[in-house]
Motif scaffolding. Structure first.
Motif, PDB file in Angstrom:
ATOM      1  N   SER A 356       0.817  -1.212   0.000  1.00  0.00           N
ATOM      2  CA  SER A 356       0.000   0.000   0.000  1.00  0.00           C
ATOM      3  C   SER A 356       0.854   1.266   0.000  1.00  0.00           C
ATOM      4  CB  SER A 356      -0.912   0.022   1.235  1.00  0.00           C
ATOM      5  OG  SER A 356      -0.138   0.169   2.417  1.00  0.00           O
ATOM      6  N   GLU A 357       0.247   2.356  -0.435  1.00  0.00           N
ATOM      7  CA  GLU A 357       0.905   3.662  -0.411  1.00  0.00           C
ATOM      8  C   GLU A 357       1.289   4.038   1.020  1.00  0.00           C
ATOM      9  OE1 GLU A 357      -0.035   7.796  -2.642  1.00  0.00           O
ATOM     10  OE2 GLU A 357      -1.537   7.225  -1.138  1.00  0.00           O
ATOM     11  N   LYS A 358       0.438   3.688   1.976  1.00  0.00           N
ATOM     12  CA  LYS A 358       0.695   3.988   3.386  1.00  0.00           C
ATOM     13  C   LYS A 358       1.947   3.273   3.877  1.00  0.00           C
ATOM     14  CE  LYS A 358      -1.447   3.656   7.972  1.00  0.00           C
ATOM     15  NZ  LYS A 358      -2.646   3.199   8.734  1.00  0.00           N
ATOM     16  N   GLN A 359       2.123   2.029   3.474  1.00  0.00           N
ATOM     17  CA  GLN A 359       3.295   1.261   3.902  1.00  0.00           C
ATOM     18  C   GLN A 359       4.574   1.822   3.288  1.00  0.00           C
ATOM     19  OE1 GLN A 359       3.426  -1.383   6.208  1.00  0.00           O
ATOM     20  NE2 GLN A 359       5.595  -0.862   5.987  1.00  0.00           N
ATOM     21  N   ILE A 360       4.503   2.188   2.017  1.00  0.00           N
ATOM     22  CA  ILE A 360       5.672   2.777   1.350  1.00  0.00           C
ATOM     23  C   ILE A 360       6.082   4.071   2.042  1.00  0.00           C
ATOM     24  CG2 ILE A 360       6.524   3.793  -0.803  1.00  0.00           C
ATOM     25  CD1 ILE A 360       4.671   1.842  -2.291  1.00  0.00           C
ATOM     26  N   SER A 361       5.084   4.874   2.381  1.00  0.00           N
ATOM     27  CA  SER A 361       5.340   6.139   3.067  1.00  0.00           C
ATOM     28  C   SER A 361       6.035   5.908   4.410  1.00  0.00           C
ATOM     29  CB  SER A 361       4.021   6.887   3.284  1.00  0.00           C
ATOM     30  OG  SER A 361       4.236   8.110   3.933  1.00  0.00           O
ATOM     31  N   SER A 362       5.575   4.876   5.128  1.00  0.00           N
ATOM     32  CA  SER A 362       6.167   4.545   6.415  1.00  0.00           C
ATOM     33  C   SER A 362       7.621   4.085   6.249  1.00  0.00           C
ATOM     34  CB  SER A 362       5.351   3.439   7.093  1.00  0.00           C
ATOM     35  OG  SER A 362       5.972   2.984   8.276  1.00  0.00           O
ATOM     36  N   ASP A 363       7.878   3.262   5.234  1.00  0.00           N
ATOM     37  CA  ASP A 363       9.223   2.726   5.018  1.00  0.00           C
ATOM     38  C   ASP A 363      10.213   3.791   4.560  1.00  0.00           C
ATOM     39  OD1 ASP A 363       8.593   0.092   5.739  1.00  0.00           O
ATOM     40  OD2 ASP A 363       7.895  -0.400   3.732  1.00  0.00           O
ATOM     41  N   LEU A 364       9.754   4.700   3.715  1.00  0.00           N
ATOM     42  CA  LEU A 364      10.651   5.743   3.205  1.00  0.00           C
ATOM     43  C   LEU A 364      10.778   6.916   4.169  1.00  0.00           C
ATOM     44  CD1 LEU A 364       9.653   5.907  -0.584  1.00  0.00           C
ATOM     45  CD2 LEU A 364      11.581   4.714   0.467  1.00  0.00           C
ATOM     46  N   GLY A 365       9.808   7.022   5.086  1.00  0.00           N
ATOM     47  CA  GLY A 365       9.837   8.122   6.037  1.00  0.00           C
ATOM     48  C   GLY A 365       9.503   9.456   5.410  1.00  0.00           C
TER      49      GLY A 365
END
Length: 454
Positions: A356-365
């Motif tokens: 998900s976009e939310k997970q990518i955002s969390s991983d990239l910070g």
């Protein structure tokens, strides 16, 4: 637990967690919304949930009525304190052991399911023993077993239903036999191995370390192939046909990821140093060092091929999970590579069929940036990213397409359509060797393939 419930309909299994939101997700009627994507898992959940498989946040009640308890919590690498950066953080394991010690009744078999460092069972046993100080009043007794899992994400159901082996370590043969009898409902007895508890704990760490070592080894050879004109796929085929070596885990890629490999190797490094074996520690640490080097090597190569700068250039990223057929992004090579490209000022257009976009955002910070707001970090020259659910849209206007996960749909891309929408000269960077080389070149695109020196 879903597989055991499916294979053993006479056994009632309850999965508990302190995170009620997580439990609610496992009870979600829409099976598409389960917290974990794993091929075949939703079918197991649909068949068994509400029959003999339950999900609950009522921990005390379920511990009290359990005959066997599997401790399956996360054991991340410690971020601070003694052993920081290498040793496993066992706070959740200890918390579970204390809950079991407090609420269990009668005789209970406690099973280590998490990947744990050697001698963790000693910690669990000591905590449980402390609850037995007055046996007449508590009427509690425990046996501790180690039963590590040897499954791979993406093929987990298959690996559980037809395992290479089931490993059970312990001191009480009766407890070992009870757990063996559960697996024996579908696993042949000859595949169920019994060891002492310390050998079982170390076997799991060692298995992951050996697999990760093979990945780092073949990736180091891929760099040499590129420099010499050799082909890593041909080298892999040649050495893999040797029965002493075998062909498994000889596919080059952007580096190993997932929740276990890096963590378990660092744990092995810590244990080796702890027991006064610095040469052993240095050997295994080199596996992770090479993996990190390899990931950054790919990032640098992309920049080099795009004329030495990617500032404000659009780069399409295909795949963010650490491997295909999972939505798990833990320690994914994509995180390291994308962060490198963002540091260089690139505008990333990311696609993944399950992450998900939310997970990518969390991983990239970093939060995604809308197209009309880009570039947003002119002062520090830091790039931005956006998420796309369609491959063609993600690649439109890009200078390069980078394949980082071996999703099957990436192997059937119509490169002639993609090429028409890209900015020339256009590049395809294939870190998984899954695109059809002839079709990419025929579309007028430049191609770099990992380990291909031609």
């Amino acid at each position: 637990m879903a597989v055991i419930a499916d294979k053993c309909p006479d056994i009632t299994i309850t999965v508990v967690d302190i995170n009620k939101e997580r439990i609610d997700a496992w009870n979600e009627e829409n099976l598409e919304k389960l917290p974990i994507f794993e091929p075949g898992l939703s079918e197991k959940i649909k068949k068994c949930r509400g029959q003999n498989l339950f999900f609950s946040s009522e921990i005390e009640k379920n511990i009290q009525c359990a005959d066997m308890i599997f401790i399956s919590v996360n054991t991340p690498t410690k971020k601070k304190g003694l052993g920081a950066g290498q040793a496993s953080d066992l706070k959740w394991v200890e918390a579970c052991a204390r809950q079991v010690a407090e609420f269990a009744t009668g005789y209970t078999i406690v099973v280590e399911k998490s990947t744990l460092p050697v001698k963790t069972a000693e910690v669990i046993k000591n905590i449980l023993a402390a609850s037995q100080t007055n046996l007449e009043k508590t009427n509690k007794s425990f046996d501790v077993l180690s039963n590590p899992e040897f499954l791979a994400e993406g093929t987990a159901i298959k690996d559980l239903e037809d395992p290479d082996r089931v490993l059970i370590g312990g001191e009480n043969q009766n407890a070992i036999d009870i757990l063996s009898n559960i697996y024996n409902n579908w696993v042949p007895r000859k595949k169920i191995l019994h060891t002492n508890i310390w050998s079982s704990e170390l076997a799991k760490l060692t298995a992951n370390a050996f697999l990760a070592q093979r990945i780092s080894s073949i990736n180091s050879i891929s760099a040499l192939c590129e420099a010499t004109g050799a082909s890593v796929s041909e080298v892999s085929r040649a050495i893999g046909s040797d029965k002493r070596i075998g062909s498994k885990f000889l596919d080059s890629g952007p580096g190993f990821g997932g929740s276990c490999f890096k963590k378990d190797i660092l744990n092995l490094v810590y244990l080796s140093n702890y027991f006064g074996l610095p040469e052993v520690a240095e050997f295994w640490e080199q596996v992770t060092i090479l993996n990190n080097w390899h990931q950054h090597r790919i990032s640098k190569l992309i920049v080099k091929k795009l004329f030495g700068t990617i500032t404000e250039k659009k780069i399409c990223i295909l795949g963010f999970s650490f491997k295909a057929n999972t939505n798990d992004t833990r320690e994914s090579s994509a995180i390291v590579i994308c962060k490198d490209l963002l540091e260089e000022g690139a505008r990333l257009s990311i696609h993944d069929p399950k992450v998900s976009e939310k997970q990518i955002s969390s991983d990239l910070g970093v939060e995604p940036i809308a197209k009309e707001n880009y570039p947003a970090n002119k002062e520090n020259n830091y790039g931005g990213w956006e998420f796309h659910s369609d491959i063609l849209t993600a690649a439109k206007g890009s200078d390069a397409v980078v394949v980082l996960t071996e999703w099957e749909e990436y192997s059937t891309i119509q490169w002639d359509l993609i090429a028409k929408s890209m900015r020339k000269p256009s590049w395809v960077f294939d870190s998984r060797s899954i695109v059809v080389k002839e079709k990419v070149l025929k579309a007028g695109l430049n191609l770099w393939r990992l380990g291909d020196g031609n």
